[in-house]
Design an enzyme around this catalytic site. Sequence first.
Site, PDB file in Angstrom:
ATOM      1  N   ARG A 152     108.579  84.691 157.687  1.00  0.00           N
ATOM      2  CA  ARG A 152     107.289  83.942 156.839  1.00  0.00           C
ATOM      3  C   ARG A 152     107.470  82.490 157.542  1.00  0.00           C
ATOM      4  NH1 ARG A 152     109.241  87.697 153.254  1.00  0.00           N
ATOM      5  NH2 ARG A 152     107.572  89.206 152.514  1.00  0.00           N
ATOM      6  N   LYS A 177     110.857  85.935 150.060  1.00  0.00           N
ATOM      7  CA  LYS A 177     109.818  86.218 149.089  1.00  0.00           C
ATOM      8  C   LYS A 177     110.195  87.099 147.983  1.00  0.00           C
ATOM      9  CE  LYS A 177     104.993  87.424 148.434  1.00  0.00           C
ATOM     10  NZ  LYS A 177     103.896  87.718 149.207  1.00  0.00           N
ATOM     11  N   HIS A 284     101.493  82.833 159.771  1.00  0.00           N
ATOM     12  CA  HIS A 284     101.609  84.345 159.280  1.00  0.00           C
ATOM     13  C   HIS A 284     100.682  85.235 160.366  1.00  0.00           C
ATOM     14  CE1 HIS A 284     102.826  86.005 155.554  1.00  0.00           C
ATOM     15  NE2 HIS A 284     102.106  87.075 155.626  1.00  0.00           N
ATOM     16  N   ARG A 287     103.448  86.626 162.468  1.00  0.00           N
ATOM     17  CA  ARG A 287     104.160  87.580 161.616  1.00  0.00           C
ATOM     18  C   ARG A 287     103.485  88.990 161.820  1.00  0.00           C
ATOM     19  NH1 ARG A 287     107.625  88.534 157.132  1.00  0.00           N
ATOM     20  NH2 ARG A 287     106.870  89.793 155.521  1.00  0.00           N
ATOM     21  N   HIS A 310     109.641  93.691 153.302  1.00  0.00           N
ATOM     22  CA  HIS A 310     108.382  94.210 152.222  1.00  0.00           C
ATOM     23  C   HIS A 310     109.142  95.120 151.403  1.00  0.00           C
ATOM     24  CE1 HIS A 310     104.871  93.649 155.184  1.00  0.00           C
ATOM     25  NE2 HIS A 310     105.115  92.705 154.629  1.00  0.00           N
ATOM     26  N   TYR A 319      99.847  97.858 159.198  1.00  0.00           N
ATOM     27  CA  TYR A 319      99.957  97.643 160.475  1.00  0.00           C
ATOM     28  C   TYR A 319      99.864  98.714 161.368  1.00  0.00           C
ATOM     29  CZ  TYR A 319     101.657  93.212 158.890  1.00  0.00           C
ATOM     30  OH  TYR A 319     101.467  91.909 157.863  1.00  0.00           O
TER      31      TYR A 319
END
Length: 342
Positions: A152, A177, A284, A287, A310, A319
């Site tokens: 990120r 995150k 992003h 990413r 994630h 994705y």
Amino acid sequence: MTAGDEKKTGDDGGTETGEKGGLERRLIEVMRYRGLAKRTERSYVQWYRRYVRFHGMTHPGEMGEREVEAYLTHLATNKDVAASTQNQAFNALVFLYRHVLDRPLENVKARRATRGRTLPVVLSVGEVERLISQLEGTFLTMAQLLYGTGLRKMECVRLRVKDIDLENGLVLVFDGKGNKDRSTILPKSLRPELERQRLRLEALWKDDVDKGVANVWLPEGMRRRYPNGGREWLWQWFFPSKQVKEDPRARGQYRRHHVHENSITRALSDAAKRAGISKKVGAHTLRHSFATHLILQGQDVRTVQELLGHSDLSTTMIYVQTARQMRGEVESPLDRLSGPRG
């Protein structure tokens, strides 16, 4: 000072006591001790103030789950905020009650804002090559790192020397995150440039040592544990700012911060325009492209999930859908017609 010492709230949402400061000051102190980012600190303070105002300036210590539920429901139904905004408010209040008031929230049942599904903007391999060809220097290295690792933006900006493991080919992410740690792959093709960057950084660090400004910011808890850590080589920012400036959190303290996150955003946007890419391009986007291109190469989705950090596999699955469409696995019925029309 405990929550019971607080008597009333001031007009700014902070608390007034006989002591200097109040609950808001205590909130800031705890956030700094735990090493929350400056932008998170500003955000949590703002949500704290809005929450207090919504409840008629009632002290948070006199409220609990029901008042938090009411406020979050208000955000969803009356303010029509996005799910991410409501979650940000909830996280701020969870932090306040758990770490400042020592009263963890339990079983909050607020009406949740609708989470809209946003499709990722993905560049083709050719577009990535064109984008990178328009960059140079630090921003080129950062763009290559973003695309090559799936970091990120803030994870990339906040990298320190110790986080780049050239020997094992890893990039280490601490307090990402959700306050999670993880590692991701380090592109082999980028290692020579990263080694050169380390040499440049070491020379800059030695110069800062001579000038007495080699003292990068550390979270309060880390600083207390390692009082001289901010002066050590391994803790220096991997992408430092060109200027030495006064630290707004420590008046009279001059130090070199990391490169500003807005600068890489502008650099990528400008490069995309020069490259003739008609998409909104930011950190992003790289990413998203990293994840989609890995799946196009045949990488399993679980591995991609781990590299991206994630928590939920469903977040990564988008994705997979994008990759299937890019592969042409789903054929349009128009392409099955006998011949061209019009």
